[in-house]
Design a protein around this motif. Structure first.
Motif, PDB file in Angstrom:
ATOM      1  N   GLY A   1       0.930  -1.207   0.212  1.00  0.00           N
ATOM      2  CA  GLY A   1       0.291   0.066  -0.077  1.00  0.00           C
ATOM      3  C   GLY A   1       0.901   1.022  -0.083  1.00  0.00           C
ATOM      4  O   GLY A   1       0.882   2.700  -0.770  1.00  0.00           O
ATOM      5  N   MET A   2       1.912   0.986   0.595  1.00  0.00           N
ATOM      6  CA  MET A   2       2.960   2.544   1.351  1.00  0.00           C
ATOM      7  C   MET A   2       3.299   2.161  -0.381  1.00  0.00           C
ATOM      8  O   MET A   2       3.754   3.505  -1.099  1.00  0.00           O
ATOM      9  CB  MET A   2       3.855   2.046   1.800  1.00  0.00           C
ATOM     10  CG  MET A   2       4.937   3.403   1.855  1.00  0.00           C
ATOM     11  SD  MET A   2       5.866   2.895   3.257  1.00  0.00           S
ATOM     12  CE  MET A   2       4.957   2.877   4.978  1.00  0.00           C
ATOM     13  N   GLY A   3       3.960   1.820  -0.970  1.00  0.00           N
ATOM     14  CA  GLY A   3       4.309   1.900  -2.139  1.00  0.00           C
ATOM     15  C   GLY A   3       3.533   1.867  -3.345  1.00  0.00           C
ATOM     16  O   GLY A   3       3.997   2.853  -4.674  1.00  0.00           O
ATOM     17  N   TYR A   4       2.219   1.653  -3.362  1.00  0.00           N
ATOM     18  CA  TYR A   4       1.913   2.596  -4.182  1.00  0.00           C
ATOM     19  C   TYR A   4       1.246   3.413  -3.998  1.00  0.00           C
ATOM     20  O   TYR A   4       1.067   4.624  -4.774  1.00  0.00           O
ATOM     21  CB  TYR A   4       0.271   1.467  -3.397  1.00  0.00           C
ATOM     22  CG  TYR A   4      -1.038   1.366  -4.773  1.00  0.00           C
ATOM     23  CD1 TYR A   4      -1.251   1.388  -6.695  1.00  0.00           C
ATOM     24  CD2 TYR A   4      -2.148   2.995  -4.370  1.00  0.00           C
ATOM     25  CE1 TYR A   4      -1.824   2.004  -7.242  1.00  0.00           C
ATOM     26  CE2 TYR A   4      -2.672   2.894  -5.234  1.00  0.00           C
ATOM     27  CZ  TYR A   4      -3.319   2.615  -7.269  1.00  0.00           C
ATOM     28  OH  TYR A   4      -4.019   3.455  -7.137  1.00  0.00           O
ATOM     29  N   ALA A   5       0.757   4.386  -3.184  1.00  0.00           N
ATOM     30  CA  ALA A   5       0.693   5.393  -3.053  1.00  0.00           C
ATOM     31  C   ALA A   5       1.785   6.937  -2.956  1.00  0.00           C
ATOM     32  O   ALA A   5       1.187   7.602  -3.743  1.00  0.00           O
ATOM     33  CB  ALA A   5       0.674   5.621  -1.179  1.00  0.00           C
ATOM     34  N   LEU A   6       3.146   5.932  -3.015  1.00  0.00           N
ATOM     35  CA  LEU A   6       4.233   6.817  -2.721  1.00  0.00           C
ATOM     36  C   LEU A   6       4.307   6.966  -5.300  1.00  0.00           C
ATOM     37  O   LEU A   6       5.095   7.724  -5.146  1.00  0.00           O
ATOM     38  CB  LEU A   6       5.443   6.611  -2.940  1.00  0.00           C
ATOM     39  CG  LEU A   6       5.456   6.424  -0.602  1.00  0.00           C
ATOM     40  CD1 LEU A   6       6.065   6.478  -0.266  1.00  0.00           C
ATOM     41  CD2 LEU A   6       5.096   8.143  -0.760  1.00  0.00           C
ATOM     42  N   LEU A   7       4.433   5.089  -5.179  1.00  0.00           N
ATOM     43  CA  LEU A   7       4.676   5.677  -6.930  1.00  0.00           C
ATOM     44  C   LEU A   7       3.560   5.944  -7.832  1.00  0.00           C
ATOM     45  O   LEU A   7       3.874   6.049  -8.812  1.00  0.00           O
ATOM     46  CB  LEU A   7       5.336   4.108  -7.443  1.00  0.00           C
ATOM     47  CG  LEU A   7       6.569   3.893  -6.539  1.00  0.00           C
ATOM     48  CD1 LEU A   7       6.901   2.628  -5.837  1.00  0.00           C
ATOM     49  CD2 LEU A   7       7.786   4.581  -6.922  1.00  0.00           C
ATOM     50  N   LEU A   8       2.515   5.439  -7.309  1.00  0.00           N
ATOM     51  CA  LEU A   8       1.101   4.958  -8.241  1.00  0.00           C
ATOM     52  C   LEU A   8      -0.026   6.040  -7.633  1.00  0.00           C
ATOM     53  O   LEU A   8       0.210   7.442  -8.502  1.00  0.00           O
ATOM     54  CB  LEU A   8       0.543   4.033  -8.238  1.00  0.00           C
ATOM     55  CG  LEU A   8       1.322   2.999  -9.406  1.00  0.00           C
ATOM     56  CD1 LEU A   8       0.970   1.621  -8.754  1.00  0.00           C
ATOM     57  CD2 LEU A   8       1.364   3.489 -10.479  1.00  0.00           C
ATOM     58  N   ALA A   9      -0.990   6.519  -6.749  1.00  0.00           N
ATOM     59  CA  ALA A   9      -1.623   7.104  -6.334  1.00  0.00           C
ATOM     60  C   ALA A   9      -0.845   8.699  -6.333  1.00  0.00           C
ATOM     61  O   ALA A   9      -2.141   9.343  -6.725  1.00  0.00           O
ATOM     62  CB  ALA A   9      -2.131   6.559  -5.109  1.00  0.00           C
ATOM     63  N   LEU A  10      -0.113   8.459  -5.591  1.00  0.00           N
ATOM     64  CA  LEU A  10       0.026  10.102  -5.557  1.00  0.00           C
ATOM     65  C   LEU A  10       0.458  11.255  -6.499  1.00  0.00           C
ATOM     66  O   LEU A  10       0.019  12.251  -6.945  1.00  0.00           O
ATOM     67  CB  LEU A  10       1.468  10.474  -4.700  1.00  0.00           C
ATOM     68  CG  LEU A  10       1.723  12.021  -3.833  1.00  0.00           C
ATOM     69  CD1 LEU A  10       0.521  12.963  -3.698  1.00  0.00           C
ATOM     70  CD2 LEU A  10       2.416  12.107  -2.938  1.00  0.00           C
ATOM     71  N   PRO A  11       1.999  10.514  -7.524  1.00  0.00           N
ATOM     72  CA  PRO A  11       2.075  11.199  -8.603  1.00  0.00           C
ATOM     73  C   PRO A  11       0.396  11.386  -9.658  1.00  0.00           C
ATOM     74  O   PRO A  11      -0.088  11.867 -10.404  1.00  0.00           O
ATOM     75  CB  PRO A  11       2.374  10.877  -9.444  1.00  0.00           C
ATOM     76  CG  PRO A  11       3.368   9.637  -7.963  1.00  0.00           C
ATOM     77  CD  PRO A  11       2.124   9.093  -7.115  1.00  0.00           C
ATOM     78  N   ALA A  12      -0.278   9.781  -9.634  1.00  0.00           N
ATOM     79  CA  ALA A  12      -1.368   9.810 -10.627  1.00  0.00           C
ATOM     80  C   ALA A  12      -1.947  11.290 -10.427  1.00  0.00           C
ATOM     81  O   ALA A  12      -2.606  12.596 -11.030  1.00  0.00           O
ATOM     82  CB  ALA A  12      -2.148   9.015 -10.856  1.00  0.00           C
ATOM     83  N   TRP A  13      -2.909  11.076  -8.799  1.00  0.00           N
ATOM     84  CA  TRP A  13      -3.543  12.604  -8.929  1.00  0.00           C
ATOM     85  C   TRP A  13      -2.346  13.696  -8.871  1.00  0.00           C
ATOM     86  O   TRP A  13      -3.605  14.393  -9.369  1.00  0.00           O
ATOM     87  CB  TRP A  13      -4.448  12.003  -7.072  1.00  0.00           C
ATOM     88  CG  TRP A  13      -4.757  13.368  -6.751  1.00  0.00           C
ATOM     89  CD1 TRP A  13      -6.320  13.383  -6.860  1.00  0.00           C
ATOM     90  CD2 TRP A  13      -4.503  14.812  -6.174  1.00  0.00           C
ATOM     91  NE1 TRP A  13      -6.652  13.994  -6.558  1.00  0.00           N
ATOM     92  CE2 TRP A  13      -5.359  15.230  -5.697  1.00  0.00           C
ATOM     93  CE3 TRP A  13      -3.011  15.158  -5.633  1.00  0.00           C
ATOM     94  CZ2 TRP A  13      -5.910  16.229  -5.453  1.00  0.00           C
ATOM     95  CZ3 TRP A  13      -3.380  16.469  -4.608  1.00  0.00           C
ATOM     96  CH2 TRP A  13      -4.776  17.448  -4.487  1.00  0.00           C
ATOM     97  N   LEU A  14      -1.433  14.070  -8.613  1.00  0.00           N
ATOM     98  CA  LEU A  14      -1.157  15.325  -8.505  1.00  0.00           C
ATOM     99  C   LEU A  14      -1.186  15.905  -9.738  1.00  0.00           C
ATOM    100  O   LEU A  14      -0.900  16.730 -10.337  1.00  0.00           O
ATOM    101  CB  LEU A  14       0.221  15.306  -8.221  1.00  0.00           C
ATOM    102  CG  LEU A  14       0.473  15.622  -6.497  1.00  0.00           C
ATOM    103  CD1 LEU A  14       2.481  15.298  -6.329  1.00  0.00           C
ATOM    104  CD2 LEU A  14       0.064  16.768  -6.147  1.00  0.00           C
ATOM    105  N   ALA A  15      -0.386  15.198 -11.134  1.00  0.00           N
ATOM    106  CA  ALA A  15      -0.571  14.854 -12.441  1.00  0.00           C
ATOM    107  C   ALA A  15      -1.735  15.670 -12.526  1.00  0.00           C
ATOM    108  O   ALA A  15      -2.012  16.595 -13.707  1.00  0.00           O
ATOM    109  CB  ALA A  15      -0.285  13.371 -13.073  1.00  0.00           C
ATOM    110  N   ALA A  16      -3.235  14.760 -12.863  1.00  0.00           N
ATOM    111  CA  ALA A  16      -4.601  15.393 -12.321  1.00  0.00           C
ATOM    112  C   ALA A  16      -5.524  17.157 -11.915  1.00  0.00           C
ATOM    113  O   ALA A  16      -5.915  17.638 -12.795  1.00  0.00           O
ATOM    114  CB  ALA A  16      -5.667  13.964 -12.430  1.00  0.00           C
TER     115      ALA A  16
END
Length: 330
Positions: A79-94
């Motif tokens: 979950g931590m890896g997903y949050a840092l590498l996928l969720a946060l960058p994707a949301w910040l970009a959007a």
């Protein structure tokens, strides 16, 4: 209202289902195999569609739901890896692509595409750099932390060396160490390209569905990095000459911001060939070479860095049109 985050039962349901879809894709990726590798390239897509089509608050909800699901059903580290590498960058970009809405106004009103890519790059670079720092302190040295990667690389390179697929002068032991040190930077740069591609694809799907709130920009003219991005890239180059964690951090900065500058170089090429009869052929050859050879990344990054200073596209737009030659009469 800049942000379309309307809190209706339908939109809330969409955000929750988007989180389930994102978590399901990540779960398939975690299982490995060819299917997992292919799905890895679409991991940020559900978050991008929800954030751009239904509002950034709903996109954040989908990211949180996916992170929590993976933390409880898989492992907190997943979950931590997903949050840092996928969720946060994707949301910040959007969020940046949506104009960074706050208090019913947009904080970003120009060059939205470049700020969106820059937001994803900063999040990915910081996440990988954080891992490098934590791993160095946890294992005592960066080389110890990278030993599992180095061992796998050595097995592959040693087999290639014994099969005469590598030159005799290449030492698999030394080469595996170089490969291991390059892996974090490569993953950061490649993940950035995946995020940017999914951001574009998510926006395209939202626009095709009639859900995209913002007008589609002329990306070739809109994508303009601040000059500081070239300075950060130069700082990464300076760091990369050192050994240990400093050099690894420098390589991460070079890979992420180099990818951003490469995209700016591509934008310059798009503008300069626009309207010419051979534009489709030139761009097709260029993208083919990028995908299969890779080396055009370097000259494109140099061109992008120069464009942050000299504004080639503005000069092209301001130049008077070339007069047409009169047709010769018999």
């Amino acid at each position: 209202m800049p942000d379309k985050s309307v809190f209706s039962p339908q939109n809330i349901g969409v955000s929750i289902l988007g989180g389930f879809a994102a978590a399901a894709i990540a779960a398939v990726v975690a299982r490995g195999g060819l299917g997992g590798l292919l799905f890895a390239h679409l991991a940020p897509l559900p978050l991008a569609i929800v954030a751009l089509g239904f509002g950034v608050v709903h996109g954040a909800t989908a990211a949180i739901v996916a992170t929590l699901l993976l933390s409880f059903l898989a492992h907190p580290a997943v979950g931590m890896g997903y949050a840092l590498l996928l969720a946060l960058p994707a949301w910040l970009a959007a969020y940046a692509a949506s104009g960074a809405p706050r208090d019913r106004r947009d904080l970003i009103r120009s060059n939205v595409s470049s700020w969106a890519c820059l937001a994803a790059a900063a999040a990915l670079a910081l996440a990988v750099i954080l891992w490098l720092i934590v791993a160095t302190f946890s294992y005592g040295s960066l080389d110890e932390a990278l030993n599992p990667i180095r061992a796998r690389a050595f097995l592959i390179l040693d087999a290639m060396h014994r099969n005469k697929e590598l030159p005799e002068a290449m030492n698999p032991t030394e080469l595996s160490g170089q490969v291991a040190r390059a892996v974090p930077a490569f993953l950061a740069g490649y993940a950035l390209i995946i995020h940017i591609a999914n951001l574009w694809l998510g926006a395209f799907i939202a626009r095709a569905s009639g859900l995209l709130a913002r007008p589609w920009p002329d990306i070739a003219m809109d994508y303009r990095l601040p000059r500081a991005a070239a300075g950060v890239f130069a700082s990464g180059l300076a760091l990369s000459i050192f050994a240990g964690p400093s050099g690894a951090i420098g390589f991460v900065i070079v890979s992420t911001f180099g990818a951003l500058l490469m995209l700016q170089g591509l934008a310059v090429v798009h503008v300069f060939v626009r309207g010419s009869k051979s534009s489709a052929l030139v761009l097709s050859i260029l993208y083919f070479m990028l995908g299969f050879l890779g080396w055009p990344i370097v000259p494109l990054a140099v061109l992008g860095g120069a464009d942050t200073i000299f504004n080639y596209r503005d000069r092209k737009a301001a130049a008077p049109p070339q007069p047409q030659k009169p047709a010769e009469s018999d």
